[in-house]
Enzyme design. Structure first.
Site, PDB file in Angstrom:
ATOM      1  N   HIS A   1       0.847  -1.191   0.000  1.00 19.70           N
ATOM      2  CA  HIS A   1       0.000   0.000   0.000  1.00 19.70           C
ATOM      3  C   HIS A   1       0.886   1.246   0.000  1.00 19.70           C
ATOM      4  CE1 HIS A   1      -4.121  -1.540   0.562  1.00 19.70           C
ATOM      5  NE2 HIS A   1      -3.502  -2.585   1.087  1.00 19.70           N
TER       6      HIS A   1
ATOM      7  N   THR B   1      13.059 -10.003   1.640  1.00 20.91           N
ATOM      8  CA  THR B   1      12.902  -8.864   0.741  1.00 20.91           C
ATOM      9  C   THR B   1      13.900  -8.898  -0.419  1.00 20.91           C
ATOM     10  OG1 THR B   1      14.391  -7.514   2.110  1.00 20.91           O
ATOM     11  CG2 THR B   1      12.019  -7.384   2.586  1.00 20.91           C
ATOM     12  N   LYS B   2      14.803  -9.902  -0.411  1.00 24.59           N
ATOM     13  CA  LYS B   2      15.792 -10.046  -1.481  1.00 24.59           C
ATOM     14  C   LYS B   2      15.817 -11.503  -1.933  1.00 24.59           C
ATOM     15  CE  LYS B   2      18.763  -6.256   0.086  1.00 24.59           C
ATOM     16  NZ  LYS B   2      20.139  -5.871   0.510  1.00 24.59           N
TER      17      LYS B   2
ATOM     18  N   ARG C   1      18.727 -13.403   6.002  1.00 19.35           N
ATOM     19  CA  ARG C   1      20.092 -13.561   5.493  1.00 19.35           C
ATOM     20  C   ARG C   1      20.451 -15.045   5.463  1.00 19.35           C
ATOM     21  NH1 ARG C   1      20.282  -8.875   8.619  1.00 19.35           N
ATOM     22  NH2 ARG C   1      21.214  -7.057   7.573  1.00 19.35           N
TER      23      ARG C   1
ATOM     24  N   LYS D   1      23.008 -20.864   6.217  1.00 24.29           N
ATOM     25  CA  LYS D   1      23.603 -22.149   5.891  1.00 24.29           C
ATOM     26  C   LYS D   1      23.402 -22.416   4.411  1.00 24.29           C
ATOM     27  CE  LYS D   1      23.427 -25.342   8.971  1.00 24.29           C
ATOM     28  NZ  LYS D   1      22.996 -26.462   9.875  1.00 24.29           N
TER      29      LYS D   1
END
Length: 211
Positions: free
Chosen positions: A130, A186-187, A201, A204
């Site tokens: 939004h 988000t990546k 992140r 492993k």
């Protein structure tokens, strides 16, 4: 009064044993699946919905493969219109996927999910938001902000997404990845690795797993 209710409950368990409940539940799944999936762009063989959807919208833009299971309270939405905006959304869910309760899958552009996805509960998969982080948008009520999208969200084959995970925006998750519970993705996530955290992140990778 409590004693009476307990007695009635026990009596009902004799009249309606667990086996009968399982049969009734199974019949209900087939009836509800047939009723609620007629308008889908494609609904695969042996795929079932456990009653009930929390919200279902834009079925004509949604394709579901074979042998998928949706648990109760899933929100599955493909928005072609939002206020004055118009979109051409597409959600594709592959074969053998298990979508647990209270998942929220929503698209205005494209969400592509490969085969054999397993999710925990309370998972968010969205290609949109939004508004953007600008003063123009932030001065509006969130529901009045225009929907924005940076691109396609894609999930590979054999991915496991833990409970309370959010996957947001133009993200690609590779085959065999594991997303730890509570993570915010988000990546892009490479294939055959585990990610965790906010933001997520790599913790492993396949070549560091102890054998």
């Amino acid at each position: 009064m409590k004693t009476i209710f307990l007695f009635v409950g026990k009596l009902w368990s004799y009249l309606y044993p667990k086996g009968a409940r399982r049969v009734t539940h199974g019949i209900g799944r087939y009836l509800y699946t047939g009723f609620s999936t007629r308008s889908f762009k494609h609904w695969g063989e042996r795929s079932l919905v456990n009653p009930y959807w929390h919200e279902l919208s834009g079925e004509e833009y949604i394709s579901v493969g074979d042998d998928c299971t949706f648990y109760p309270d899933v929100e599955l939405t493909a928005w072609s219109e939002y206020k004055s905006q118009h979109f051409t959304p597409h959600i594709f869910i592959g074969n053998g996927c298990t979508i647990r309760s209270r998942n929220h899958i929503t698209a205005i552009n494209s969400i592509i999910i490969g085969d054999n996805l397993l999710t925990g509960t309370d998972v968010l998969l969205t290609d949109n938001a939004h508004g953007s982080f600008t003063k123009e948008h932030l001065t509006l009520r969130p529901q009045d902000r225009p929907l924005t999208c940076k691109g396609e969200l894609r999930i590979g084959n054999n991915v496991w997404i833990g409970e309370k995970v959010s996957v947001i925006g133009a993200v690609t998750i590779g085959d065999g990845a594991i997303i730890a519970a509570g993570s915010v993705v988000t990546k892009d996530v490479p294939a055959y690795c585990m990610v965790a955290g906010v933001p997520a992140r790599i913790v492993k990778q396949i070549d560091t797993i102890e054998r």
